[in-house]
Design an enzyme around this catalytic site. Structure first.
Site, mmCIF file in Angstrom:
data_model
loop_
_atom_site.group_PDB
_atom_site.id
_atom_site.type_symbol
_atom_site.label_atom_id
_atom_site.label_comp_id
_atom_site.label_asym_id
_atom_site.label_seq_id
_atom_site.Cartn_x
_atom_site.Cartn_y
_atom_site.Cartn_z
ATOM 1 N N TRP A 103 0.745 -1.215 -0.063
ATOM 2 C CA TRP A 103 0.172 -0.143 0.068
ATOM 3 C C TRP A 103 0.781 1.338 -0.025
ATOM 4 C CZ3 TRP A 103 -4.399 -0.322 -2.168
ATOM 5 C CH2 TRP A 103 -5.030 -1.428 -1.837
ATOM 6 N N ASP A 173 -1.813 6.668 6.439
ATOM 7 C CA ASP A 173 -2.841 5.836 5.831
ATOM 8 C C ASP A 173 -3.239 4.877 6.924
ATOM 9 O OD1 ASP A 173 -4.425 4.062 4.458
ATOM 10 O OD2 ASP A 173 -2.919 3.674 3.072
ATOM 11 N N LYS A 197 -12.534 -1.686 6.407
ATOM 12 C CA LYS A 197 -11.849 -2.711 7.188
ATOM 13 C C LYS A 197 -12.098 -2.709 8.923
ATOM 14 C CE LYS A 197 -8.686 -2.875 3.536
ATOM 15 N NZ LYS A 197 -7.962 -1.869 2.764
HETATM 16 C C1 LIG Z 1 -7.304 -1.323 1.552
HETATM 17 C C2 LIG Z 1 -6.325 -0.283 1.925
HETATM 18 C C3 LIG Z 1 -6.073 0.743 0.879
HETATM 19 C C4 LIG Z 1 -7.113 1.224 -0.331
HETATM 20 O O1 LIG Z 1 -8.638 1.303 0.192
HETATM 21 P P1 LIG Z 1 -9.391 1.503 -1.060
HETATM 22 O O2 LIG Z 1 -10.496 2.360 0.084
HETATM 23 O O3 LIG Z 1 -9.943 0.223 -1.563
HETATM 24 O O4 LIG Z 1 -8.946 2.458 -1.919
HETATM 25 C C5 LIG Z 1 -5.213 1.705 1.121
HETATM 26 N N1 LIG Z 1 -4.314 1.479 1.962
HETATM 27 C C6 LIG Z 1 -4.273 0.354 3.133
HETATM 28 C C7 LIG Z 1 -3.179 0.498 4.138
HETATM 29 C C8 LIG Z 1 -5.404 -0.447 2.806
HETATM 30 O O5 LIG Z 1 -5.310 -1.486 3.817
#
Ligand SMILES: *Cc1c(COP(=O)(O)O)cnc(C)c1O
Length: 362
Positions: A103, A173, A197
């Site tokens: 990511w 993030d 998540k």
């Molecule tokens: C799932 C995830 C993303 C992407 O998220 P989307 O909402 O599908 O764009 C980005 N960063 C991390 C750490 C993730 O686990």
């Protein structure tokens, strides 16, 4: 009786049964309005209450200072990969990144489209099985910000502490670990997370940002991609993902009822200990991917002696009601995602299944 799977999906992921049941109960007639939350105007007072309620409960639970704005946006965390440099990477400055895996890589590549970038530290030489040591992070003098991925969902690694960046804005993030443990928000300039998540369903992305960073965006950016558009309009500039925001609100109430974020962290530690202990006590039958001191409380990644055995593990687990244990296609192996809403009972069942599988195949 509802037949609920042992759900270890990586995202979208398990939601608490209580939350789903409450949504079910209110689905057709929300608060006596004679309509579903999905059917009403986002300008109605009922929805404004939902929107403001979710914001203020998030502020309370995550201890977000008053000088920070909370935004509910669309486009997923992936859109933030672009929005952040568009809004905050000013000419002559460098967007710097701690490269921890899949990511972080995506965030880094997207920033490259908008300006100069730098890798401040990387664990690539170790196949991203660890978070780089904080003392190895080298922030360029002209950095616009330092971006970290607090939890690498695919590799199963997690920052245990965050870098001190002084005057440089720290951006996190936290898509896969927001609200899983207390965080000193004031260390960050901006935190973002897709909800699917730890916070609810897909469709809404949370941005928590220091007011000065998001209140005057460059006028050259399209309206929807400017942070100040959403700040000025309390995330109601255009039609919001109203049902997703409502479910985030229910999730937050669930976290509150569980005793708040510190209690949730302890719960997550208890849950993951069951599985990490099983790995560590297997005499090498199960091999954890992440270094012990970088291990994630959210995504447990491990391998077996052969890909064939891993396939068999997945197949047998599915027959016993487990879902989502196959590792991400890019790295293989196995992964159990143990987000906030995954119950202890699911983790207990998995630890028992793992011990039993070893007995039969070890
Ligand atoms: C799932 C995830 C993303 C992407 O998220 P989307 O909402 O599908 O764009 C980005 N960063 C991390 C750490 C993730 O686990």
């Amino acid at each position: 009786m509802t037949n609920r799977a042992f759900n270890f999906n990586a995202g979208p992921a398990a939601l608490p049964l209580e939350v789903l049941q409450q949504a079910q109960q209110e689905f057709i007639d929300y608060a006596g309005a004679g309509m579903s939350i999905m059917e009403m105007s986002h300008r109605s007072s009922i929805f404004e209450e939902v929107n403001d309620g979710a914001q203020s409960l998030l502020r309370e639970l995550f201890d977000i200072p008053g000088s920070y704005k909370i935004l509910f946006l669309q486009g997923g965390a992936s859109t933030q990969f672009a929005m952040i440099p568009m809004n905050l990477l000013t000419p002559g400055k460098v967007a710097s990144f701690v490269h921890t895996g899949s990511w972080a890589e995506k965030a880094y590549k997207e920033a490259k489209l908008f300006g100069e970038t730098a890798i401040a530290a990387t664990s690539e030489a170790h196949k991203f099985n660890r978070i780089p040591s904080l003392s190895d992070i080298q922030i360029p003098a002209n950095a616009a910000y330092l971006h970290i991925t607090s939890n690498e969902t695919i590799e199963g690694t997690q920052f245990q502490a965050f870098p001190k960046t002084g005057n440089v804005t720290l951006i996190g993030d936290m898509s896969s670990d927001i609200l899983s443990r207390p965080v000193d928000v004031s260390q960050f300039g901006l935190i973002y997370a897709g909800a699917q998540k730890n916070l609810g369903p897909s469709g809404v992305t949370i941005v928590i940002a220091r007011e000065d960073l998001v209140s005057d965006s460059p006028k050259t950016i399209p309206t929807m991609l400017r942070y100040d558009t959403h700040v000025k309009n309390n995330s109601l500039y255009n039609t919001p993902p109203s049902f997703a925001v409502y479910l985030v609100g229910l999730m937050l109430k669930w976290v509150q009822a569980k005793g708040g974020v510190a209690a949730i962290e302890q719960y997550n530690r208890d849950k993951t200990k069951l599985i990490y202990d099983t790995i560590d006590q297997s005499g090498g039958f199960y091999r954890g991917f992440a270094d012990a001191d970088s291990r994630s409380l959210m995504n447990i990644t491990f391998r077996l002696g052969s890909e064939e055995l891993e396939k068999q593990f997945v197949k047998e687990s599915e027959l016993q009601g487990f879902v989502g244990l196959k590792g991400h296609r890019s790295v293989g192996g196995l992964r159990a995602s143990t987000y906030n809403a995954v119950p202890l009972e699911s983790c207990k069942a998995l630890a028992e299944f793992m011990a039993d599988f070893q007995k039969r195949n070890g």
